[in-house]
Design an enzyme around this catalytic site. Sequence first.
Site, PDB file in Angstrom:
ATOM      1  N   ASP A 238      41.610  58.892  -2.423  1.00 48.39           N
ATOM      2  CA  ASP A 238      40.623  58.985  -1.344  1.00 48.39           C
ATOM      3  C   ASP A 238      39.366  58.202  -1.700  1.00 48.39           C
ATOM      4  O   ASP A 238      38.836  57.432  -0.887  1.00 48.39           O
ATOM      5  CB  ASP A 238      40.302  60.455  -1.072  1.00 48.39           C
ATOM      6  CG  ASP A 238      39.193  60.616  -0.051  1.00 48.39           C
ATOM      7  OD1 ASP A 238      39.406  60.292   1.124  1.00 48.39           O
ATOM      8  OD2 ASP A 238      38.101  61.077  -0.428  1.00 48.39           O
TER       9      ASP A 238
ATOM     10  N   GLU B 121      47.208  58.443   0.401  1.00 55.37           N
ATOM     11  CA  GLU B 121      46.053  58.414  -0.497  1.00 55.37           C
ATOM     12  C   GLU B 121      46.487  58.603  -1.942  1.00 55.37           C
ATOM     13  O   GLU B 121      45.957  57.946  -2.854  1.00 55.37           O
ATOM     14  CB  GLU B 121      45.051  59.499  -0.106  1.00 55.37           C
ATOM     15  CG  GLU B 121      44.290  59.204   1.169  1.00 55.37           C
ATOM     16  CD  GLU B 121      43.278  60.277   1.505  1.00 55.37           C
ATOM     17  OE1 GLU B 121      42.241  59.960   2.101  1.00 55.37           O
ATOM     18  OE2 GLU B 121      43.540  61.456   1.171  1.00 55.37           O
TER      19      GLU B 121
END
Length: 299
Positions: A97, A165
């Site tokens: 992320d 992610e």
Amino acid sequence: MGIFYTRSRKVFPLPVRKGWKTAAHLIFNRFMFDYLKRTCRKHFGKDREFYVVVHNLLGITPDNIDLYKLALIHRSASVMLPDGNPANNERLEFLGDAVLETIVSDFLFIEYPEQTEGFLTQMRSRIVSRASLDDISSRMGIDKYIVANFNGTYSHKHLNGNAFEALVGAVYLDKGYDFANRFVINGVLRRYVDLSDITTTEVDFKSRLIEWCQKSKRSIHFNTASDEESTMRNPRFLSKIIIDGIELGHGTGSSKKEAEQKAAWAVTQIVGNDDIGDFFMDTIDMSFERYTSGDGKVN
């Protein structure tokens, strides 16, 4: 002594730095050993089929295949390690992320040299939003290889985006930031993200936030007024968002609409995800009840 060269019919030996030569030799040997090891694992090891999966999904050949295997394990299917700790993709998701947001920020900064900070922030928000990452992950085919075991305890919302992610985090750890940067920009953004469509699509954060409050049965109020620094030539407005009597965010702008949209965007970063938003608000509610008598008065 090294290589010889001639000058005025005389032959002189070139000095050789044995330390440098030894270091280069060791580096080359280590490189060849790692290359041969990866090649053997790729073609003859137990993970040879998974190497093909990763190459088909991401277009790369892993150095550490275990990172990519871990990136596709949802916490509902966690593997228990000998020390009793569960192994899943949550930590890689956390790392991915942050890496993804940095790469997208870098990309937009270069792609739009004349745009404002507000424009770049909104563009980044749309690209890395849960809905966007879920769509990218599905189009890449990542959803077909996620390992999960749902039994009603875990939520599978945004499962695909979270796995994407985690894979970005795996690429970063395996190949480094420069490689991850090229992979995200060339392999993802330029293939699966339509920047022209994003720039022409206006996201109404205020309506989205009001919709979330209505669905969660929570009250919301926009307190918008002229800012103290506002002038006739340069009007400025400050908007504060109050949910269930608690101020959760604010924004400023040259118009009331702009100020409210910026304030709503700030709050949606917290409550835009239904699960996170509900947990966040429930935590506030419990803290509020703990320190008050229930009627708003401090104990």
